[in-house]
Scaffold this active site. Structure first.
Site, PDB file in Angstrom:
ATOM      1  CB  VAL A  75      -1.100  -0.158   1.228  1.00  0.00           C
ATOM      2  CG1 VAL A  75      -1.761   1.320   1.154  1.00  0.00           C
ATOM      3  CG2 VAL A  75      -1.810  -1.214   1.231  1.00  0.00           C
ATOM      4  CG  ASP A 126      -9.701  -7.926   7.707  1.00  0.00           C
ATOM      5  OD1 ASP A 126      -8.762  -7.207   7.773  1.00  0.00           O
ATOM      6  OD2 ASP A 126     -10.619  -8.051   7.069  1.00  0.00           O
ATOM      7  CE  LYS A 160     -11.260  -5.116   6.659  1.00  0.00           C
ATOM      8  NZ  LYS A 160     -11.189  -5.722   5.586  1.00  0.00           N
ATOM      9  NE  ARG A 172       8.833  -4.150   9.283  1.00  0.00           N
ATOM     10  CZ  ARG A 172       7.952  -5.252   9.617  1.00  0.00           C
ATOM     11  NH1 ARG A 172       8.105  -5.926  10.622  1.00  0.00           N
ATOM     12  NH2 ARG A 172       7.432  -5.565   8.467  1.00  0.00           N
ATOM     13  NE  ARG A 173      11.828  -6.080   4.525  1.00  0.00           N
ATOM     14  CZ  ARG A 173      11.027  -6.619   3.502  1.00  0.00           C
ATOM     15  NH1 ARG A 173      11.710  -7.744   3.314  1.00  0.00           N
ATOM     16  NH2 ARG A 173       9.984  -6.661   3.113  1.00  0.00           N
TER      17      ARG A 173
END
Length: 430
Positions: A17, A203, A207, A48-49
């Site tokens: 995203v 999930d 929501k 993070r990378r």
């Protein structure tokens, strides 16, 4: 007239995203500037990378120090797409403290501790927007918060997870079992390597908590949402549903009680009539059905996940928040004035489809009917099939409280003539 000083945007996370958000900001920079009234500048990207190649993002913008990025003080808007509760919660509240507004796609955090984020945004006079947290590209949060703000919403029911809808749709159309449909979803990239959050309803429950809180102007947390996964749904359940003129969907259902004094929020598989608009939602698409007092019935439909659809929702929020920054204003914050209690699942009233394995001998149906009557659950229809001492009994009830149905099933399991309760499924949308 367009302001020449750009609004600075920092991105927390640059995965599927986040990278799409950065790409759209770059390729549609002129259009975004025209719509906002000022150019927007990507001023930093926390990852993070740092060694991973990120096409189109200058290396000098990449940092592993997200805390320093949100503390800079010159950032106008933080876009948070890292997910999870921590460190996202601390980073967002720190961003508010240092003058930035926030656009987030973090359903887990909003469902678990949205109140903290709302309070921090309000305290510092900043925006918290989160269209992308619930249904990808589908405009849903803003219509509920703004377009329907003058109406009374009584029910929100929908398919809010594309992975589960793809699996159930495959089972319905091809006759495949759950495992086969899951394998297909995984091969096509619709299901994660570990699909637990989707197929067990976590999930969708997050929501549902967000939707219920906005729709009913009350605080609903993830722990308030009843959750039931779909891993036990079988091809036999679909066959029974078809005989009833129904299909099966994993639904998020948020309802206001008839007396208006409480609300409920739940996620579980359910049979719905083929005539219901949600029944025709195919593959990995999402759809949410809203019932309001004045507006009547509304349905919102579209792709509910994926990099591009989710990025579209993020960018829509970014435009709105940037406009507010230019006008030194803020959009809608938390509306929880009703403070309605969330009722337990046992008080939910609906219909049920129960499939029993029973002994094929006289008197079984009478015994079963007696148990239903003793628990106050009225039977609508019964279908019985038997062969060689084995039989199946399918009972469809009238509307009854969930607690009454649970008591009925517990008593049925104690009957010597009932060899097993093969399936219990709610019937919705009638």
């Amino acid at each position: 007239m367009m302001r020449t000083r750009p609004l600075k945007v920092a991105l927390l996370g640059c995965g599927v995203v986040g990278s799409e958000v950065a790409r759209i900001m770059t390729t549609h920079a002129d259009d975004l500037a025209a719509r906002i009234g000022a150019p927007v500048e990507l001023a930093g990207v926390a990852v993070r990378r740092p060694d991973k190649v990120r096409e189109g993002i200058p290396g000098e913008l990449i940092t592993t120090d997200a805390t320093a990025l949100v503390k800079r003080g010159d950032i106008d808007v933080i876009v948070e797409v890292i997910g999870g509760v921590e460190p996202a919660r601390t980073l967002i509240t720190t961003a508010f403290e240092h003058g930035a507004s926030v656009v987030s796609a973090n359903k887990a955090l909003l469902a678990q501790d949205g109140a903290t984020l709302y309070e921090a945004a309000d305290q510092h006079g900043r925006d918290l927007y989160f269209e992308a947290a619930v249904a990808g590209a589908i405009p849903l949060i803003r219509p509920l918060r703004e377009s329907l703000a003058g109406d009374k919403i009584n029910r929100v029911m929908g398919i809010v997870n594309g992975t589960t809808n793809f699996i159930l749709d495959a089972m319905d159309t091809s006759g495949a079992g759950y495992s086969e449909a899951l394998d297909e979803a995984t091969a096509l990239g619709y299901a994660e390597a570990d699909p637990t959050a989707d197929v067990e309803g976590f999930d969708a429950a997050a929501k549902a908590a967000i939707l219920a809180g906005i729709a009913f102007h009350t605080r609903v947390r993830l722990d308030d949402v009843y959750r039931e996964g779909m891993t036990e749904v079988t091809a036999a359940d679909f066959a029974s549903a078809k005989r009833m003129g129904c299909t099966i969907k994993l639904l998020a259902i948020c309802e206001r009680a008839a007396d208006g004094e409480s609300v409920t929020a739940r996620v579980h598989p359910a049979m719905i009539p083929l005539s219901h608009p949600l029944a025709s939602v195919r593959e990995a698409y999402n759809a949410v059905f809203v019932e309001a007092e004045a507006a009547g019935r509304l349905m919102f439909y579209g792709p509910g996940a994926g990099g591009s659809p989710t990025a579209s929702a993020v960018l829509g929020d970014l435009v709105a928040v940037c406009r507010n920054r230019l006008n030194e204003a803020t959009g809608p914050g938390e509306s929880a004035y009703t403070q309605l209690p969330v009722s337990p699942m046992g008080e939910v009233v609906t219909r049920y489809h129960i499939s029993l394995d029973v002994a094929d001998k006289p008197g079984v149906l009478a015994q079963v009917a007696t148990v239903f009557a003793e628990h106050g659950v009225s039977i609508d229809t019964v279908r019985q099939q038997g062969k060689d001492g084995e039989a199946s009994l399918v009972v469809v009830t009238h509307r009854a409280p969930d607690a009454a149905l649970s008591g009925t099933v517990e008593a049925l399991r104690k009957l010597d003539t009932v060899r097993g309760v093969a399936s219990i499924m709610r019937v919705e949308g009638e």
